[in-house]
Each structure stands twice: as structure tokens, then as C-alpha cells.
Scaffold this active site. Sequence first.
Site, PDB file in Angstrom:
ATOM      1  N   GLU A 143      63.799 -23.821  11.951  1.00 50.52           N
ATOM      2  CA  GLU A 143      63.341 -23.069  13.116  1.00 50.52           C
ATOM      3  C   GLU A 143      62.296 -23.881  13.864  1.00 50.52           C
ATOM      4  OE1 GLU A 143      61.162 -18.813  14.156  1.00 50.52           O
ATOM      5  OE2 GLU A 143      62.312 -19.014  12.295  1.00 50.52           O
ATOM      6  N   ARG A 144      62.529 -24.022  15.172  1.00 48.91           N
ATOM      7  CA  ARG A 144      61.672 -24.864  16.021  1.00 48.91           C
ATOM      8  C   ARG A 144      61.654 -26.304  15.511  1.00 48.91           C
ATOM      9  NH1 ARG A 144      62.547 -21.169  19.669  1.00 48.91           N
ATOM     10  NH2 ARG A 144      61.431 -19.210  19.316  1.00 48.91           N
ATOM     11  N   GLU A 186      56.253  -9.941  14.334  1.00 52.39           N
ATOM     12  CA  GLU A 186      57.626 -10.253  14.760  1.00 52.39           C
ATOM     13  C   GLU A 186      58.672  -9.650  13.818  1.00 52.39           C
ATOM     14  OE1 GLU A 186      57.187 -14.322  17.292  1.00 52.39           O
ATOM     15  OE2 GLU A 186      57.295 -14.585  15.115  1.00 52.39           O
ATOM     16  N   ARG A 229      48.599 -15.479   7.312  1.00 53.66           N
ATOM     17  CA  ARG A 229      48.603 -15.816   8.743  1.00 53.66           C
ATOM     18  C   ARG A 229      48.034 -14.668   9.583  1.00 53.66           C
ATOM     19  NH1 ARG A 229      53.299 -16.915  11.462  1.00 53.66           N
ATOM     20  NH2 ARG A 229      52.707 -18.879  12.451  1.00 53.66           N
ATOM     21  N   LYS A 261      45.935 -19.462  14.295  1.00 53.70           N
ATOM     22  CA  LYS A 261      46.452 -20.452  15.245  1.00 53.70           C
ATOM     23  C   LYS A 261      45.312 -21.030  16.075  1.00 53.70           C
ATOM     24  CE  LYS A 261      51.253 -19.026  15.658  1.00 53.70           C
ATOM     25  NZ  LYS A 261      52.401 -18.789  16.567  1.00 53.70           N
ATOM     26  N   ASP A 296      50.046 -18.578  21.353  1.00 55.71           N
ATOM     27  CA  ASP A 296      51.157 -19.120  20.564  1.00 55.71           C
ATOM     28  C   ASP A 296      51.440 -20.577  20.912  1.00 55.71           C
ATOM     29  OD1 ASP A 296      53.308 -19.324  18.840  1.00 55.71           O
ATOM     30  OD2 ASP A 296      54.703 -18.317  20.181  1.00 55.71           O
ATOM     31  N   GLU A 347      57.385 -27.117  20.113  1.00 57.68           N
ATOM     32  CA  GLU A 347      58.160 -25.967  20.575  1.00 57.68           C
ATOM     33  C   GLU A 347      57.977 -25.719  22.065  1.00 57.68           C
ATOM     34  OE1 GLU A 347      58.364 -21.125  19.783  1.00 57.68           O
ATOM     35  OE2 GLU A 347      57.173 -22.413  18.461  1.00 57.68           O
ATOM     36  N   HIS A 403      53.020 -19.599  28.754  1.00 56.00           N
ATOM     37  CA  HIS A 403      54.229 -18.853  28.402  1.00 56.00           C
ATOM     38  C   HIS A 403      55.181 -18.752  29.587  1.00 56.00           C
ATOM     39  CE1 HIS A 403      56.804 -16.009  26.285  1.00 56.00           C
ATOM     40  NE2 HIS A 403      56.056 -16.180  25.203  1.00 56.00           N
ATOM     41  N   TRP A 436      57.130 -10.736  25.753  1.00 57.81           N
ATOM     42  CA  TRP A 436      58.033 -11.860  25.530  1.00 57.81           C
ATOM     43  C   TRP A 436      58.513 -12.426  26.867  1.00 57.81           C
ATOM     44  CZ3 TRP A 436      61.719  -9.724  21.117  1.00 57.81           C
ATOM     45  CH2 TRP A 436      60.997  -9.678  19.919  1.00 57.81           C
TER      46      TRP A 436
END
Length: 704
Positions: A178-179, A302, A335, A371, A376, A404, A523, A545
Site C-alpha cells: 500500500e502506497r 479509517e 498510532r 505524524k 496526512d 504518496e 490535499h 476525503w
Amino acid sequence: MLAVFTALMAFTGSLRAEDGYALWMRYAPLEPALVAHYGTSLGEVVAPDQTPTQRAARDELVLGLTGLLDRAPRLNTSAVTGHAVVLGTPTSSALIAPLHDEMASLGQEGYLLRRAHIGGREVLLVAAPRDIGVLYGVFHLLRLLQTGASLDTLEVRESPRLQLRVLNHWDNLDGHVERGYAGRSLWDWQTLPEWRDPRYTDYARANASLGINGTVLNNVNASAQSLAPDYLAKAAALADIFRPYGIRVYLSARFSAPIELGGLATADPLEPDVQRWWRDKADEIYAHIPDFGGFLVKANSEGQPGPQDYGRSHADGANLLAKALAPHGGVVMWRAFVYAHDVPADRATQAYTEFAGLDGAFLPNVIVQVKNGPLDFQPREPFHPLFGAMPHTPLMMEVQITKEYLGFATHLVYLGPLYEEVLQADTRARGEGATVAQFLTGIAGVANIGNDRTWTGSHFDQANWYAFGRLAWNPQHPSRDIAAEWAAMTFAPDPEVVEPIVGMMMASREAAVSYMTPLGLHHLMARGHHYGPGPWVDGGPRADWTSVYYHRADRHGIGFDRTARGSNAVGQYAPDVAALYGDVTQVPEPLLLWFHHVPWDHRMASGRPLWDELVGHYTQGVRQVQGMQTTWAGLQGRVDAHRHAQVAAFLSIQRREAQWWRDASVAYFQAVSGRPLPAGETAPPHPLAWYQALAFPSAPGDGR
């Protein structure tokens, strides 16, 4: 010994195949003048060979010297017969034993490099309290040799500043990453544990060369099967390979595993049966992997299961696992990337809202993984407000090494300046000078590694793996110096090669910000796969999103109001920082639209209105990529043909996609604002609808 040497020579030959596999450990022959200078000091290696780590240190040094000097050194285990490099610890070498007291302050992973005299002979000492420090010291010495540094006054004392320095692999059990933009997973679960691919050892060597001491093998969106007995045996095989290189294995744990693997009716962290299941599972794991590092957990984010499903807190969930691991010395990396099922007024505030009030509620072997920024992994974000807000909780910073949101593997974007920007950000949590780095127990990087021959999908993306490791060891290390080291080792130590490459690297992140998300925008990528521009993205299952949720552009202005008049995200920072970010006249312009919704005619520091400045940034980003192409073209003949051609091709892709980003974004924001293009700016070659209609259903690295 002859068999070992023959194998090393064979591997040296493969390293000189310039396809990128050797990373920064090429050990290519030095110029004759350097060989003559170094050769008198490096004719012999005196090293113990009683443990796997001792043998790894000795073999790496022999491999490096053989390649660099184009001849193999003599080998001894204890006696010095000529000018030599002496390796060891006070317990493994009588020659090092007199340094025992002096090295006490180096800790468990530190090392000392020094010139000395033994028996009337001049030697180079690579000494450490433990074997792993000797291995780290060997890599440091080889780094000095590869970059042409002088050894005449060698005196180095090094210890890592951060305790945990970990790669997070977002690898699924089916081999999909993933990514991931560098092929399939490095781990071939089908052939483990029987087949131990030599590439696993080279992976360990590369990490040890940087001081990385942990690896999480599987995706944070974890499958419970990763904790099943057959997969634990596979993980144990990797742990056996990594152990001599100081790397502990970790696993991402799915919070609902007691249900999916154990057949329980619940995963409630306060239920005794659930607690017992995790204790038994920890015992089982440590029976396979005695030095298992612990769990990484993504919970209640998520759609992942977590303690909130049962009305419990993140601390309840983390402490459940921490209690199971504590008798074995393991840790939980929990996380903080979370957001609510209901779309909040500002998703960037969610982690602080859920975690700041839990400061002091976590057990000592829980580390909250935060993070670098509050959203993100965007091309630019302010530092996360949790840094400085949880003084009684160990924290790790999580960054992406995989790109990403920064052009995948095809865009040259050196991330050292991004990491440095965050690590050195002043939180003002303890007064002036309280940087993010000062609050960290560790750092985690989402790996960009796959089974591609280059490891990372492109030659320059290797630099981001390298920069992560070097800054994890020492967050104060300037990213420009790291870039110079990497360029010298990866291409050539010639200043006429290193200097232009470093210039490209140091400008590349800012170029990407300019052609993607200038002035604090964020984003704006296409939905799902995040490939290419999508500032028009709207609708779907969640507003947060979408791109329009974040840029909030309309006829009057653009930007997300996070001041006290808006979402008040600024209120999550220390008062001095909140005052800076919350004042439109003081906020740094690179973060303007992150914190403020401002009119299109807002006057910028340049004197131009915001609209003109925004379009100018987009165009400038494209021009900077063109400049990188010109610089790289000028290195033809100084860089081997294979790598030069591939980098040139990737820069051509980057140039085309940077133009696409610029044109699509300008077309959209012009349609929204209704403003004419600034004088001298070229109109996008297609109407907005053309860009909006582009579709890429097979973009790599999507999360599925």
C-alpha cells in the site's frame, strides 16, 4: 576464510554493476591518490569473529576496503602485524579493553573511531561497548573513505540521539504494498521460512549502515493472519537474518485478532479473556522471536477496529497490549492518526482532540506515534500540535519515506529538508528553542522499499531512505550535508558531480510544493490513488476525503480558516505559536492558506495579490524542474550511462506531470475565482473539463 573472501569478491563484482542495487554501499575504487593516502593505514584488519555481529562487522570492512582500495586487506583476529584497522569491544578484544571506562558514556549503540599506536604501529580503532556499535562504526569509517574524508586527525564519538529508529513497511501478506511505488513486497511470504533470500541480508546491511534498528514487517491496515503461527515462523526467519545487524522485528497487530484468530466474542480491552488471549499470544511470539520488538497498532481510524468500538479509550487499548508485552521487554507503538466516523469541522484537529487529554494515562512501554503534521503527509504541513502537548507520554514522529503525495517514485523530491523542517520546528512548549526533536523517543518512516532492482523505484528515492536513517540517528544533522554524503557515495566523490546533484536535491522539495500545493494549500490530489491533481474533487462518502473541503476556494478567496474565528486549530498550539499562525500578517507565507481563508487580492510580501502569487508559484515549480533537467544533462559522462539515462527519463516524466499539475490547478482556480491570468502567464492548453475527465484506474500503490 578463503571461502568467505571468495564470496565477498564475487559480491564486490556485483556491486559494481551500476543498476542501483548497491545503494550507497557501492565501494567503487577510489582515485589512485586517495588509495595511496589511505592504503598505508588500511592494509590489515584485526577483528574478532566469535559472534554473528562481529563477523558482519569484519566482513563489511573487508568488503568495503577490497572494493575501495582494489585489494584485499590481511586478516587477523587479535594480533597487529602492520598498519591496521582494529575492531572490537572491551570484552572481545584485548587491544580495545583499555578503553572500557572511556566508552562508558557511549551507551549500548555508540562507537569510537580514533587513530592510536599499538606495539609501535599506527592503527585505526573502531571501538564500542557492544558489537552492534562496532558494526555502526565500521559503516561510519567506510562512509568517510567513500566520501574522500581525511583520516589524519580521526576522532569520532557517536551515539544515537533517538532510542527507536524504525521502518514501517505497509506490505500486505499477498505481496501488494500500500502506497508502494517500487514493485511488490520485499518479503516473499510464500517461500519463507525455508528460503532466506540473500536480498534480506542486503536489506539489513543497508539499514545497519544508517543505524536503523527496527522494522515493522506488515501493513498498519493489518491482517490478523500476521499473528497466526505459520506467519510467526516466517517472521522469525527474517528476525534471524536481521539480528546480527541490530534490527529488531515488529508486527502490526489488528486489534480484533482475539475474535478473528482466537474465536472470542469480543476484543474489549477490559475483558479478562481478551487480556489472557493477548498474554498468550505475546508468549507465543517471543517463543519464536526472543528479541521481538513489539506491536504497531492502527485503531479506530479509517475503519480499523479499536477500543472505542467498546466505549474504551486509546489508553485502554494500548495498555492492554503493553501489559502483554512488558514481561518480555516489548513496546507498543500506538498510532495517533485517527479521525471520527462523523466528519468533524476540521479533521486536522482530531488527533489532538483524542490524545492530548490522555497524557500520562499510557503505560511506560507505550509510545504514541504521531505524524509529522496534523493531516496526512502533505508536501508541506505545520508541525503536529501533539509535539509538546504530551510531556508525560513517550512520542515517536512518523514520516513518509514513500512519496504518496509527492509524485510517487518518478518525481525527484529529496525529503531531507522536509524532515529537517519538522524536527527543528520550535514548539515553544517549554519556551523558545523547544524543538519537535526534543520531545521524541523515536522516529518511524513509512518505507519506500520494494522488490525493484533499485530497491526504491528510482535512483534518487534511495536518498530519502538514507536521509531518514541519518536524521533518525542524529536529528541535528543538516539535510544538505546528508545529501552531499549520499551523492558522493552513490555517484562519485568528485565535487563537480556532488555539488550540482546536491543543488538539485535541496531545491526539489520546494519545487514540488510549488507545482502541487503552494502557499499552504493541501490535499489537492486525485481521489483514492492520489496520482495527479484533483482540486475539484467533491462528494463521495466523506467530505474530508475531498479537495474542496480543504481549499474552500470561492469567488471571494481561498484557504481553510483555522483561526479562532474558524476551526480554532491554532488553539491546539502553544500560545506563542498560536499567535503567530493565527495572525494573517505574521503567519509564514508557506502556511498562509493552511491557517487562513484570504481574499484573492490579499497583498503578499512580494507586493503582488494572492492570485498572481499563487499562479506564479505553480509556474515557478515547473521552471525549477526544467532547471533540474538541465543540471542533470550537464552530468552526462560523469555518471554511468545506465543510471544517467533512467534519471533523465524520470525527470522528463516529472517535467510533464509538473506542467499538468500547474495547468489543471490554474484552470480550476481561475474558473472558481473568475480572475484573469497575471500578465506573462500562459493559459492552460485545455479547458478545465478536459483535466477533470482524466482517469487512472491502474495507478500504482493504491490502498486496497
